[in-house]
Enzyme design. Sequence first.
Site, PDB file in Angstrom:
ATOM      1  N   CYS A  63      36.043  43.085  38.773  1.00 47.33           N
ATOM      2  CA  CYS A  63      36.741  42.013  38.055  1.00 47.33           C
ATOM      3  C   CYS A  63      37.569  42.560  36.893  1.00 47.33           C
ATOM      4  O   CYS A  63      37.033  43.236  36.014  1.00 47.33           O
ATOM      5  CB  CYS A  63      35.712  41.010  37.542  1.00 47.33           C
ATOM      6  SG  CYS A  63      36.404  39.765  36.432  1.00 47.33           S
ATOM      7  N   ARG A 129      32.897  26.947  37.329  1.00 52.19           N
ATOM      8  CA  ARG A 129      32.845  28.249  37.969  1.00 52.19           C
ATOM      9  C   ARG A 129      31.887  29.167  37.207  1.00 52.19           C
ATOM     10  O   ARG A 129      31.723  29.034  35.993  1.00 52.19           O
ATOM     11  CB  ARG A 129      34.229  28.887  38.027  1.00 52.19           C
ATOM     12  CG  ARG A 129      35.234  28.106  38.876  1.00 52.19           C
ATOM     13  CD  ARG A 129      34.997  28.311  40.354  1.00 52.19           C
ATOM     14  NE  ARG A 129      35.786  27.348  41.157  1.00 52.19           N
ATOM     15  CZ  ARG A 129      35.724  27.275  42.472  1.00 52.19           C
ATOM     16  NH1 ARG A 129      34.930  28.100  43.144  1.00 52.19           N
ATOM     17  NH2 ARG A 129      36.440  26.377  43.131  1.00 52.19           N
ATOM     18  N   TYR A 196      46.955  36.233  40.389  1.00 55.76           N
ATOM     19  CA  TYR A 196      46.089  35.231  41.027  1.00 55.76           C
ATOM     20  C   TYR A 196      46.885  33.985  41.408  1.00 55.76           C
ATOM     21  O   TYR A 196      46.627  33.369  42.448  1.00 55.76           O
ATOM     22  CB  TYR A 196      44.944  34.851  40.093  1.00 55.76           C
ATOM     23  CG  TYR A 196      43.882  35.912  39.983  1.00 55.76           C
ATOM     24  CD1 TYR A 196      42.779  35.912  40.834  1.00 55.76           C
ATOM     25  CD2 TYR A 196      43.978  36.919  39.035  1.00 55.76           C
ATOM     26  CE1 TYR A 196      41.801  36.889  40.744  1.00 55.76           C
ATOM     27  CE2 TYR A 196      43.006  37.908  38.937  1.00 55.76           C
ATOM     28  CZ  TYR A 196      41.926  37.889  39.801  1.00 55.76           C
ATOM     29  OH  TYR A 196      40.977  38.863  39.711  1.00 55.76           O
TER      30      TYR A 196
END
Length: 334
Positions: A63, A129, A196
């Site tokens: 990440c 999330r 993204y």
Amino acid sequence: MGLLVDGKWQDKWYDTDKSGGKFEREKSRFRNWVTADGSPGPSGRGGFAGESGRYHLYVSMACPWAHRTLVFRALKGLEPHISVSVVHPHMLENGWEFRPDDPVHRDHINGKQFLHQVYTQVAPDYTGRVTVPVLWDRQTGEIVSNESAEIIRMFNDAFDHLEGVRGDIDFYPDTLRADIEAVNERVYRSVNNGVYKAGFATAQAAYEEAYRALFDSLDWLDERLAGQRYLVGNVLTEADWRLFTTLVRFDAVYYSHFKCNRQQLASFANLSGYLRDLYQVPGVAETVDIEQIKSHYYVSQRTVNPTQIVPVGPALDLDAPHGRDSMGPAFGRG
């Protein structure tokens, strides 16, 4: 991939129907701050003092947001003071997972199997999330923060009084903050989050809008770096590290997986050498794991890559000469 709804895990991909095919990132929910003396920070409540051994960091090597915190932990000399647990790179129907029998991917603090269990341990009705990084407080048994931009600022100065911490290094100096913020805003919007927006778009127009903004900003950054070694004030700041974690993933993942394919980073005149310059700062290479990065994106994101085939390439030579010594002093040298 999934989320918690009222504390219950649901395996759901991002809902882009309501946003016209655009990917919209959810804001972080835990926003407390560690400060040197435990006084309140810019948000949340106080009581989190910069103490050795008190805090634990949950990260993924894949990440880019979590990667920022690992870079700061290494460069500030925080490794003896802040421990780390690394989730497994495959984020599938249960989200980020630990592997209890694997010392590399084990939850060393709470003994959980899934990261979402760490969230519900402190917020049983949590909705949203479940992301990394997570900064955990061993003393109170709660999450201090899951906002990477704020965690790196805590790491920048909240622990400077501890033995061995590099208090002489300041990645967010007072005199440069306005310029750092201006660069950060554009880089976050169109580069960090921009890849993204392109990769998770479900409408052609949304994808093309993100694609154009991304490469407009990469061109702007490449031009900016033609005459200076670093992004702001020609000294290494948080703006550089926030960009670095996206750049180091670009050719291996974003170029192909997220369809950001106008050109590879290697073909930019200045960004390519700049990436190698940052990668070669002592301590940084150890925070980069290209294999876990590729494995995560290509295996986990089945909506984007249904076959889950991980590409063998590209060949990356981040240790090659960067050619930027003439642009200004290297990090750590005046």
